[in-house]
Design a protein around this motif. Structure first.
Motif, mmCIF file in Angstrom:
data_model
loop_
_atom_site.group_PDB
_atom_site.id
_atom_site.type_symbol
_atom_site.label_atom_id
_atom_site.label_comp_id
_atom_site.label_asym_id
_atom_site.label_seq_id
_atom_site.Cartn_x
_atom_site.Cartn_y
_atom_site.Cartn_z
ATOM 1 N N GLY A 42 46.535 8.494 21.262
ATOM 2 C CA GLY A 42 45.711 9.500 21.902
ATOM 3 C C GLY A 42 45.802 10.828 21.168
ATOM 4 O O GLY A 42 46.676 11.041 20.319
ATOM 5 N N LEU A 43 44.899 11.732 21.495
ATOM 6 C CA LEU A 43 44.844 13.022 20.804
ATOM 7 C C LEU A 43 44.721 14.158 21.804
ATOM 8 O O LEU A 43 43.912 14.111 22.727
ATOM 9 N N GLU A 44 45.558 15.171 21.599
ATOM 10 C CA GLU A 44 45.407 16.463 22.274
ATOM 11 C C GLU A 44 45.300 17.509 21.164
ATOM 12 O O GLU A 44 46.205 17.662 20.364
ATOM 13 N N VAL A 45 44.172 18.208 21.106
ATOM 14 C CA VAL A 45 43.956 19.154 20.021
ATOM 15 C C VAL A 45 43.540 20.498 20.588
ATOM 16 O O VAL A 45 42.732 20.579 21.519
ATOM 17 N N VAL A 46 44.120 21.553 20.035
ATOM 18 C CA VAL A 46 43.780 22.921 20.415
ATOM 19 C C VAL A 46 43.370 23.658 19.145
ATOM 20 O O VAL A 46 44.153 23.753 18.193
ATOM 21 N N PHE A 47 42.130 24.146 19.116
ATOM 22 C CA PHE A 47 41.657 24.923 17.979
ATOM 23 C C PHE A 47 41.944 26.402 18.227
ATOM 24 O O PHE A 47 41.578 26.948 19.266
ATOM 25 N N GLY A 48 42.605 27.023 17.258
ATOM 26 C CA GLY A 48 42.833 28.451 17.353
ATOM 27 C C GLY A 48 41.535 29.213 17.185
ATOM 28 O O GLY A 48 40.484 28.639 16.881
ATOM 29 N N GLY A 49 41.580 30.506 17.387
ATOM 30 C CA GLY A 49 40.388 31.315 17.256
ATOM 31 C C GLY A 49 39.871 31.336 15.836
ATOM 32 O O GLY A 49 40.606 31.079 14.872
ATOM 33 N N TYR A 50 38.591 31.645 15.684
ATOM 34 C CA TYR A 50 37.997 31.711 14.355
ATOM 35 C C TYR A 50 38.583 32.898 13.576
ATOM 36 O O TYR A 50 38.530 34.045 14.029
ATOM 37 N N ASP A 51 39.189 32.579 12.432
ATOM 38 C CA ASP A 51 39.740 33.596 11.530
ATOM 39 C C ASP A 51 40.774 34.485 12.226
ATOM 40 O O ASP A 51 40.841 35.692 11.987
ATOM 41 N N THR A 52 41.581 33.864 13.120
ATOM 42 C CA THR A 52 42.657 34.607 13.799
ATOM 43 C C THR A 52 44.001 33.945 13.520
ATOM 44 O O THR A 52 44.842 33.827 14.407
ATOM 45 N N ILE A 53 44.189 33.520 12.282
ATOM 46 C CA ILE A 53 45.392 32.771 11.935
ATOM 47 C C ILE A 53 46.648 33.593 12.180
ATOM 48 O O ILE A 53 47.624 33.111 12.771
ATOM 49 N N ARG A 54 46.651 34.834 11.732
ATOM 50 C CA ARG A 54 47.834 35.677 11.902
ATOM 51 C C ARG A 54 48.144 35.887 13.383
ATOM 52 O O ARG A 54 49.298 35.812 13.814
ATOM 53 N N GLN A 55 47.106 36.145 14.178
ATOM 54 C CA GLN A 55 47.311 36.352 15.613
ATOM 55 C C GLN A 55 47.819 35.082 16.294
ATOM 56 O O GLN A 55 48.718 35.125 17.143
ATOM 57 N N ASP A 56 47.245 33.942 15.920
ATOM 58 C CA ASP A 56 47.669 32.677 16.520
ATOM 59 C C ASP A 56 49.110 32.350 16.154
ATOM 60 O O ASP A 56 49.873 31.827 16.981
ATOM 61 N N LEU A 57 49.495 32.655 14.918
ATOM 62 C CA LEU A 57 50.878 32.413 14.513
ATOM 63 C C LEU A 57 51.843 33.276 15.312
ATOM 64 O O LEU A 57 52.926 32.826 15.695
#
Length: 265
Positions: A42-57
């Motif tokens: 099975g898969l559980e996937v969460v996409f971070g915000g567009y071009d918010t890599i630093r914030q998501d980290l």
């Protein structure tokens, strides 16, 4: 993908993905589910915000990243319009510093598998100093990415966008219309190939890797039948057909053995 019943299917395992990206990639999810479903995962996937890599980290916590079979996918599209922190037409060290900073930040915050990608060299460029700088820096970036993954192979894995694009071809890789309108650069054919590549990597995390290669000898490792033709008549010449086919096959088998695959006859 159709579920196995009216309720949610009961999978043997569930893989949890966190996706950090600087482009639109949600279209890959159906392909991921398809390939994982076929493996009863099975898969559980969460996409971070567009071009918010630093914030998501910055928001990552141990509780959210150390789940069973968890993985983070970092998808960086190497184009000046998408990579804002690095001067892709400037000095190569700027690109290396940009990538190294993100990779090291992820390594410090994540304890699980991290999948990163190479960049696709520009296919359509006007011959100019800036275009040459961009092409050179993409090559520099890819060399750094491959070296980083190899030196951190216990945690990092590679999704080789450059190879996949070369396999698919330009027409099956890029959708220039959605590239400009929605920051979604890839066609479904490329996303399908990428999903298969990622699922193969996740299979290792889930204990689905194939660990043993069982081989026949006659007409498999060499051309001919040893007991009938004798060793002198076997065709295994490294340069002449058909022996060169079997010679190359043996080289490939030995390369797998060096990667830890068990060989049996």
């Amino acid at each position: 993908v159709t579920a196995r019943g009216t309720d949610s299917p009961a999978f043997e395992q569930t893989v949890r993905l966190r996706w950090l990206r600087n482009c639109t990639l949600e279209g890959i999810e159906p392909y991921l589910r398809y390939y994982l479903y076929d493996a009863n995962i099975g898969l559980e996937v969460v996409f971070g915000g567009y071009d918010t890599i630093r914030q998501d980290l910055a928001m990552l916590s141990a509780a959210s990243t150390n789940s069973t079979h968890a993985a983070t996918v970092l998808s960086l599209f190497g184009d000046p319009a998408f990579v804002r922190e690095a001067d892709l037409n400037g000095a190569p060290e700027n690109v290396v510093s940009y990538l190294g900073g993100i990779f090291n930040d992820i390594k410090a915050r994540c304890q699980h598998l991290v999948i990163v990608n190479t960049w696709i060299p520009p296919l359509r460029v006007v011959k100019s100093a800036s275009a040459s700088g961009l092409e050179r820096n993409v090559r520099t970036a890819n060399a750094f990415i491959r070296d980083y993954v190899e030196s951190h192979s216990g945690q990092f894995a590679l999704a080789d966008w450059e190879r996949l694009a070369a396999t698919a071809g330009e027409q099956n890789t890029f959708d220039y219309r959605f590239y400009y309108s929605s920051k979604a650069p890839f066609r479904h054919h490329f996303l399908k190939l990428l999903a298969h590549e990622i699922v193969r990597t996740l299979g290792v995390v889930c204990g689905r890797a194939k660990k043993c290669l069982v081989l026949d000898c006659d007409d498999t490792l060499w051309k001919g039948i040893l007991s009938e033709d004798g060793p002198g008549a076997l065709q295994l010449d490294p340069n002449e057909f058909p022996g060169n086919v079997y010679y190359r096959f043996q080289e490939t088998v030995l390369a797998l053995q060096k990667q830890g695959i068990l060989l049996c006859l």
